[in-house]
Scaffold this active site. Structure first.
Site, short mmCIF file in Angstrom:
data_model
loop_
_atom_site.label_atom_id
_atom_site.label_comp_id
_atom_site.label_asym_id
_atom_site.label_seq_id
_atom_site.Cartn_x
_atom_site.Cartn_y
_atom_site.Cartn_z
N LYS A 19 0.87 -1.19 0.00
CA LYS A 19 0.00 0.00 0.00
C LYS A 19 0.90 1.22 0.00
O LYS A 19 1.67 1.43 0.95
CB LYS A 19 -0.90 -0.02 1.23
CG LYS A 19 -1.77 1.21 1.45
CD LYS A 19 -2.75 0.95 2.58
CE LYS A 19 -3.35 2.23 3.16
NZ LYS A 19 -4.22 2.94 2.24
N THR A 22 -2.48 6.95 0.16
CA THR A 22 -3.67 7.07 1.02
C THR A 22 -4.49 8.24 0.53
O THR A 22 -3.93 9.23 0.03
CB THR A 22 -3.30 7.19 2.52
OG1 THR A 22 -4.50 7.17 3.30
CG2 THR A 22 -2.51 8.45 2.83
N GLU A 72 -3.45 1.01 -3.56
CA GLU A 72 -4.08 0.73 -2.25
C GLU A 72 -4.14 -0.76 -1.97
O GLU A 72 -4.64 -1.17 -0.92
CB GLU A 72 -5.52 1.27 -2.23
CG GLU A 72 -5.65 2.76 -2.11
CD GLU A 72 -5.69 3.20 -0.66
OE1 GLU A 72 -5.44 2.38 0.23
OE2 GLU A 72 -5.97 4.39 -0.42
C1 LIG Z 1 -8.66 9.06 10.95
C2 LIG Z 1 -8.60 8.71 9.52
O1 LIG Z 1 -9.19 9.33 8.69
N1 LIG Z 1 -7.87 7.61 9.19
C3 LIG Z 1 -7.70 7.00 7.97
C4 LIG Z 1 -8.17 7.51 6.76
C5 LIG Z 1 -7.92 6.81 5.61
N2 LIG Z 1 -7.22 5.64 5.68
C6 LIG Z 1 -6.95 4.87 4.46
O2 LIG Z 1 -6.69 5.65 3.31
C7 LIG Z 1 -7.30 5.03 2.17
C8 LIG Z 1 -8.37 5.85 1.54
O3 LIG Z 1 -9.09 6.56 2.44
C9 LIG Z 1 -7.83 3.76 2.62
O4 LIG Z 1 -6.84 2.79 2.50
C10 LIG Z 1 -8.14 4.11 4.05
O5 LIG Z 1 -8.31 3.04 4.85
C11 LIG Z 1 -6.77 5.15 6.90
O6 LIG Z 1 -6.15 4.08 6.99
N3 LIG Z 1 -7.01 5.85 8.02
#
Ligand SMILES: CC(=O)Nc1ccn([C@@H]2O[C@H](CO)[C@@H](O)[C@H]2O)c(=O)n1
Length: 104
Positions: A19, A22, A72
């Site tokens: 990954k 983000t 991702e």
């Molecule tokens: C507090 C807060 O917002 N935390 C987040 C926000 C996003 N993401 C990751 O980014 C990508 C797209 O959104 C996906 O892989 C999501 O899981 C994450 O891990 N943690």
């Protein structure tokens, strides 16, 4: 003190280099290329690696491509579902591309 957090379920993909992107909202669009960020788990804020920011660019939800999903380690439908759960109703996202530079 960590600079950015990820949900714990993504930790293994990030550490393994599967990954490398983000997608965040405007509140996390202030990172700059070359910056090194301490990465923690959202659930307990435990540090698990350091990443270097390669780029930060705005991207609308409907502009996401298979390439974003590949970065991702998801399919595009999976990625859109995840974003819909984390950021309900949000259209304007920021793609943060990164590489892992150190592990805990
Ligand atoms: C507090 C807060 O917002 N935390 C987040 C926000 C996003 N993401 C990751 O980014 C990508 C797209 O959104 C996906 O892989 C999501 O899981 C994450 O891990 N943690």
């Amino acid at each position: 003190m960590n600079d950015i957090t990820f949900f714990q379920r993504f930790e293994s993909d990030i550490v393994a280099g599967r990954k490398t992107i983000t997608l965040r909202d405007a509140s996390e669009s202030h990172f700059t290329p070359g910056q090194q960020l301490r990465v923690g788990r959202y659930e307990d804020d435990v540090y698990f690696c350091t990443i270097e920011v390669i780029s930060v660019a705005p991207v609308a939800l409907d502009q996401l491509t298979d390439e974003h999903a590949r970065q991702e380690n998801m399919t595009l439908p999976q990625l859109k579902e995840v974003i819909g759960e984390i950021y309900p109703g949000l259209i304007e996202l920021y793609a943060i591309v990164f590489k892992r530079v150190a592990t805990a």
